[in-house]
Design an enzyme around this catalytic site. Sequence first.
Site, PDB file in Angstrom:
ATOM      1  N   LYS A 313       0.829  -1.200   0.000  1.00  0.00           N
ATOM      2  CA  LYS A 313       0.000   0.000   0.000  1.00  0.00           C
ATOM      3  C   LYS A 313       0.866   1.254   0.000  1.00  0.00           C
ATOM      4  CE  LYS A 313      -3.678  -2.121   2.816  1.00  0.00           C
ATOM      5  NZ  LYS A 313      -4.813  -1.950   1.888  1.00  0.00           N
ATOM      6  N   ARG A 387     -10.077 -11.777   1.853  1.00  0.00           N
ATOM      7  CA  ARG A 387     -10.908 -12.848   1.296  1.00  0.00           C
ATOM      8  C   ARG A 387     -10.184 -14.181   1.318  1.00  0.00           C
ATOM      9  NH1 ARG A 387     -11.605  -9.417  -4.014  1.00  0.00           N
ATOM     10  NH2 ARG A 387     -11.454  -7.868  -2.361  1.00  0.00           N
TER      11      ARG A 387
END
Length: 542
Positions: A313, A387
């Site tokens: 990020k 996920r």
Amino acid sequence: MLSSRNAISAGLSIVLSAAAWASPVIAQTRSADAVAPSLTLKAARQQQRAVAFVAAPAAMTGTLVLPLASETDLATRASALSEAERSAVARALGSAEFDYATQGALSLRGIGGWDRIHVVSTGSDMSPAALQKLGTLAGRALMKDKGPVTVLATGLPAEAAAEIATGMGIGEYRSDIYNAKALQAEAMAGTSIVTDAADGARTLYEGRGKPLVEAMAFARDLSNEPGNVVYPESFVERARAAFSGVPGVSIEVLDVPAMERLGMGSILGSGRGSARPPRMLIVRYAGRGAPSGGPVVLAGKGITFDSGGISIKNSGGMGDMKFDMSGAASVVGAVLALSKSRAPVDVVAVAALSENMPDGNAARPSDVLQAMNGKTIEIISTDAEGRLVLADAVAYADARLNPAAIVDIATLTGSIVTALGDDYAGLFSRHSPLADQLLQAGEKSGDALWRMPLHPSYAEDTKSTIADIKNSGASGAGAGAGAHFIGAFIKPETPWAHIDIAGMAWGSGGDTKAAGSTGYGVRLLEAFVRDFQPVPKVAAEE
């Protein structure tokens, strides 16, 4: 049965996903690093006022909270005040053009022997969620008042008095747990709720409100703590301590070898780059009188810190990624509230705990992992890691727990924030009867939900050319593609819903909350499980 090619792939996936812990030397070093405590960091304990329900004020000093729905309420609800005090309050409210129709507040000082008279308008909405919010507003406003607090709730039903007390306890939460002033803060005096239904209000508060206050504080503490304090192993220890001595609770923890044996290559792959190994925490509470038919399973994303991994990020805002385990905190918090209130339910919290870091062992874009149910996953972005951990969590729940329903909750996507802001969490489900129950729980608890579509195109968006599915779809409906991905690891007939809380889990401080974690999901899931009605196990089309 797996084909021979799939069997080879399964073995390779597990070897790859366990690579970071394969060497005994590496394993020993990393375990020591992972559990080494800080020698200097000490957090302040949450301080909340003791609550008593009484028929009359014990003393006319300290802070008075005066809930009013109209001007006429002043004469009845404030009958314990002197005529001079009531007249002074009435003049102040008139001068301020106080709005009784919407929730608001006005603080008055220098009246009688009170340090402060805090008038709050109830408005016309007397629902449990609205009353709890009213209490939260008062609790936040009175944080600096160290003396006793008296709430005049005469004329209100026992349920209303209990909800106001619950809200006040939630509002008293403080997130500056490493501030020197918080560490040195003096204990706050108690709160007396004056009501003509004291016994009933006390029973309701002790039975449900107080456990909710404690569970909310537990979940918010976990989310607010930095990644060097809360990581998979320490999250587990916090949970063990919180449930210690609570009847009807069993705790199981899957470590790396246990997850390897179960074939959980997805969560293991997500944590390969971290010195702190993943954990799968399973907390089950079976209350007396719980219905048969299998537990309601609450699965939570527990990325204790998310750097993005190899798909790293930007540095701006990365610190907020300590909140990426808020889903796990919420599911464990909801079960804590239900178990402490001895609710007649069968519920399991599955917290999928991992840290997403970028070292030489980290998963790479293009890697292929295999989840517990045998499905293979092509990694497109290592920053779509939530996920991955949930894939094994829900696959485990579906295969091992005979669930009546599975609800997963996660800070999953930025796209849900674009769609819904911080007003709603996104709800996705293949089963409308389950979605309807969650929407009702959202209205009842105040944790608002908005149902989003699960379009068939999401399957095409997540189709892989090398594996069964890829972990990041085409640009566009990112929240829907993420929901579809998780649902792919649950049998179509199992009632399932996904809740994306990326816009709701944390934020700046305000009138109703301290800065940081909101504890979103604890009240929602507590209400949902408590009121759950069985849903037919029928495959539904997306």
